[in-house]
Design a protein around this motif. Structure first.
Motif, mmCIF file in Angstrom:
data_model
loop_
_atom_site.group_PDB
_atom_site.id
_atom_site.type_symbol
_atom_site.label_atom_id
_atom_site.label_comp_id
_atom_site.label_asym_id
_atom_site.label_seq_id
_atom_site.Cartn_x
_atom_site.Cartn_y
_atom_site.Cartn_z
ATOM 1 N N ASP A 147 0.877 -1.173 -0.043
ATOM 2 C CA ASP A 147 0.065 0.066 0.081
ATOM 3 C C ASP A 147 0.866 1.309 0.013
ATOM 4 O O ASP A 147 2.080 0.914 -0.288
ATOM 5 N N GLN A 148 0.426 2.430 0.421
ATOM 6 C CA GLN A 148 1.149 3.644 0.395
ATOM 7 C C GLN A 148 2.045 3.574 1.644
ATOM 8 O O GLN A 148 2.922 4.825 1.708
ATOM 9 N N SER A 149 1.973 2.878 2.486
ATOM 10 C CA SER A 149 2.832 3.013 3.852
ATOM 11 C C SER A 149 4.250 2.669 3.722
ATOM 12 O O SER A 149 4.612 2.175 2.816
ATOM 13 N N ASP A 150 5.106 3.361 4.821
ATOM 14 C CA ASP A 150 6.530 3.215 4.669
ATOM 15 C C ASP A 150 6.732 1.678 4.927
ATOM 16 O O ASP A 150 7.796 1.350 4.140
ATOM 17 N N SER A 151 6.109 1.071 5.678
ATOM 18 C CA SER A 151 6.265 -0.470 5.612
ATOM 19 C C SER A 151 6.345 -1.119 4.518
ATOM 20 O O SER A 151 7.292 -2.076 4.267
ATOM 21 N N SER A 152 5.377 -1.075 3.572
ATOM 22 C CA SER A 152 5.454 -1.454 2.350
ATOM 23 C C SER A 152 6.577 -1.039 1.586
ATOM 24 O O SER A 152 7.182 -1.860 0.661
ATOM 25 N N PHE A 177 1.118 -5.921 -5.555
ATOM 26 C CA PHE A 177 -0.394 -6.016 -5.725
ATOM 27 C C PHE A 177 -0.906 -5.161 -4.626
ATOM 28 O O PHE A 177 -0.342 -5.080 -3.385
ATOM 29 N N SER A 178 -1.795 -4.388 -5.218
ATOM 30 C CA SER A 178 -2.362 -3.379 -3.915
ATOM 31 C C SER A 178 -3.840 -3.871 -3.886
ATOM 32 O O SER A 178 -4.562 -3.791 -5.173
ATOM 33 N N VAL A 179 -4.619 -3.630 -2.743
ATOM 34 C CA VAL A 179 -6.154 -3.789 -2.738
ATOM 35 C C VAL A 179 -6.523 -2.533 -2.058
ATOM 36 O O VAL A 179 -6.273 -2.091 -1.120
ATOM 37 N N ILE A 180 -7.631 -1.935 -3.007
ATOM 38 C CA ILE A 180 -8.188 -0.518 -2.584
ATOM 39 C C ILE A 180 -9.350 -1.072 -1.862
ATOM 40 O O ILE A 180 -10.332 -1.650 -2.048
ATOM 41 N N PRO A 181 -9.629 -0.519 -0.354
ATOM 42 C CA PRO A 181 -10.874 -0.637 0.315
ATOM 43 C C PRO A 181 -11.969 -0.191 -0.280
ATOM 44 O O PRO A 181 -11.875 0.931 -0.528
ATOM 45 N N GLU A 182 -13.190 -0.888 -0.453
ATOM 46 C CA GLU A 182 -14.168 -0.399 -1.060
ATOM 47 C C GLU A 182 -15.057 0.246 -0.187
ATOM 48 O O GLU A 182 -15.514 -0.337 0.867
ATOM 49 N N PRO A 183 -15.511 1.568 -0.207
ATOM 50 C CA PRO A 183 -16.271 1.952 0.685
ATOM 51 C C PRO A 183 -17.935 1.641 0.847
ATOM 52 O O PRO A 183 -18.103 0.876 -0.430
ATOM 53 N N GLN A 186 -19.267 6.960 -7.885
ATOM 54 C CA GLN A 186 -18.516 5.712 -7.687
ATOM 55 C C GLN A 186 -17.499 5.298 -8.638
ATOM 56 O O GLN A 186 -16.298 5.035 -8.291
ATOM 57 N N VAL A 187 -17.879 5.533 -9.947
ATOM 58 C CA VAL A 187 -17.070 5.369 -10.944
ATOM 59 C C VAL A 187 -15.817 6.145 -11.067
ATOM 60 O O VAL A 187 -14.628 5.699 -11.296
ATOM 61 N N ALA A 188 -16.034 7.361 -10.835
ATOM 62 C CA ALA A 188 -14.915 8.404 -10.643
ATOM 63 C C ALA A 188 -13.871 8.085 -9.626
ATOM 64 O O ALA A 188 -12.755 8.068 -9.674
ATOM 65 N N TRP A 189 -14.396 7.702 -8.464
ATOM 66 C CA TRP A 189 -13.844 7.621 -7.286
ATOM 67 C C TRP A 189 -12.864 6.252 -7.496
ATOM 68 O O TRP A 189 -11.605 6.240 -7.214
ATOM 69 N N THR A 190 -13.201 5.120 -8.015
ATOM 70 C CA THR A 190 -12.810 3.949 -8.172
ATOM 71 C C THR A 190 -11.426 4.009 -9.373
ATOM 72 O O THR A 190 -10.276 3.831 -9.216
ATOM 73 N N ARG A 191 -11.816 4.688 -10.276
ATOM 74 C CA ARG A 191 -10.925 5.401 -11.345
ATOM 75 C C ARG A 191 -9.498 5.979 -10.659
ATOM 76 O O ARG A 191 -8.384 5.623 -10.790
ATOM 77 N N GLU A 192 -10.010 7.016 -9.670
ATOM 78 C CA GLU A 192 -8.922 7.892 -9.269
ATOM 79 C C GLU A 192 -8.164 6.978 -8.189
ATOM 80 O O GLU A 192 -6.784 6.989 -8.347
ATOM 81 N N LYS A 193 -8.896 6.099 -7.561
ATOM 82 C CA LYS A 193 -7.876 5.077 -6.647
ATOM 83 C C LYS A 193 -6.940 4.292 -7.264
ATOM 84 O O LYS A 193 -5.831 3.830 -6.912
ATOM 85 N N LEU A 194 -7.703 3.537 -8.425
ATOM 86 C CA LEU A 194 -6.698 2.876 -9.240
ATOM 87 C C LEU A 194 -5.462 3.343 -9.686
ATOM 88 O O LEU A 194 -4.290 2.811 -9.800
ATOM 89 N N GLU A 195 -5.689 4.550 -10.194
ATOM 90 C CA GLU A 195 -4.622 5.345 -10.845
ATOM 91 C C GLU A 195 -3.619 5.690 -9.850
ATOM 92 O O GLU A 195 -2.429 5.508 -9.973
ATOM 93 N N ARG A 225 -0.432 -5.347 -10.209
ATOM 94 C CA ARG A 225 -1.896 -5.541 -10.315
ATOM 95 C C ARG A 225 -2.382 -4.722 -9.066
ATOM 96 O O ARG A 225 -1.906 -4.689 -7.855
ATOM 97 N N SER A 226 -3.729 -4.327 -9.254
ATOM 98 C CA SER A 226 -4.504 -3.651 -8.248
ATOM 99 C C SER A 226 -5.842 -3.917 -8.560
ATOM 100 O O SER A 226 -6.385 -4.111 -9.668
ATOM 101 N N CYS A 227 -6.463 -3.625 -7.325
ATOM 102 C CA CYS A 227 -8.056 -4.001 -7.475
ATOM 103 C C CYS A 227 -8.702 -3.415 -6.270
ATOM 104 O O CYS A 227 -8.260 -3.044 -5.459
ATOM 105 N N VAL A 228 -10.017 -3.239 -6.516
ATOM 106 C CA VAL A 228 -10.863 -2.553 -5.304
ATOM 107 C C VAL A 228 -11.481 -3.791 -4.533
ATOM 108 O O VAL A 228 -12.130 -4.835 -5.223
ATOM 109 N N GLY A 229 -11.267 -4.031 -3.412
ATOM 110 C CA GLY A 229 -11.735 -4.797 -2.701
ATOM 111 C C GLY A 229 -13.211 -4.859 -2.374
ATOM 112 O O GLY A 229 -13.890 -3.703 -2.232
ATOM 113 N N ASP A 230 -13.658 -5.947 -2.156
ATOM 114 C CA ASP A 230 -15.321 -6.130 -1.813
ATOM 115 C C ASP A 230 -15.496 -6.446 -0.582
ATOM 116 O O ASP A 230 -14.739 -6.113 0.357
ATOM 117 N N SER A 231 -16.485 -7.236 -0.173
ATOM 118 C CA SER A 231 -16.667 -7.505 1.172
ATOM 119 C C SER A 231 -15.450 -8.239 2.002
ATOM 120 O O SER A 231 -15.738 -8.574 3.022
#
Length: 125
Positions: free
Chosen positions: A21-26, A48-54, A65-74, A100-106
């Motif tokens: 993710d974006q952390s220093d640990s990563s 690989f990065s997983v973006i938490p889905e709100p 939602q589409v715009a948010w997802t696109r921004e977070k994936l970029e 690879r990146s994805c938006v996480g689901d539940s």
């Protein structure tokens, strides 16, 4: 009789899945892999990065939602590309470092990472 070069071509690379993710640990984890394995043959890596889905009610519209997802994936892909360059500069073959990146689901992050590990048949996370 197999020659040494014929035997070498049948050996598969060890595939590493590096969940970040974006952390220093990563960043430190990527630097560790770069230091430890950079320049050695026989390895390939997927960052690989997983973006938490709100929650669904977070967005006022589907377009939002589409715009948010696109921004977070970029954003995630930009960070992954920086990490990819670290591995390449350490000696990894550019053809053997993917992102690879994805938006996480539940599901949880760990489940998403383990699912990706199975999909890519990685030997190490």
């Amino acid at each position: 009789m197999n020659t040494h070069s014929e035997a070498t071509t049948t050996i598969k690379d060890k595939h590493l899945l590096i969940a970040v993710d974006q952390s220093d640990s990563s960043r430190r984890a990527v630097l560790y892999v770069a230091d430890f394995l950079g320049g050695f043959p026989g390895f390939r890596a997927t960052l690989f990065s997983v973006i938490p889905e709100p929650e669904e009610d977070f967005f006022d519209s589907e377009d939002e939602q589409v715009a948010w997802t696109r921004e977070k994936l970029e954003e995630a892909n930009a960070i992954l590309e920086k990490y990819r360059q670290i591995l390449i500069q350490s000696g990894f073959d550019p053809e053997k470092v993917r992102i690879r990146s994805c938006v996480g689901d539940s599901t949880s992050f760990s489940e998403a990472i383990l699912d990706m590990r199975c999909d890519l048949t990685c030997c190490t996370i």
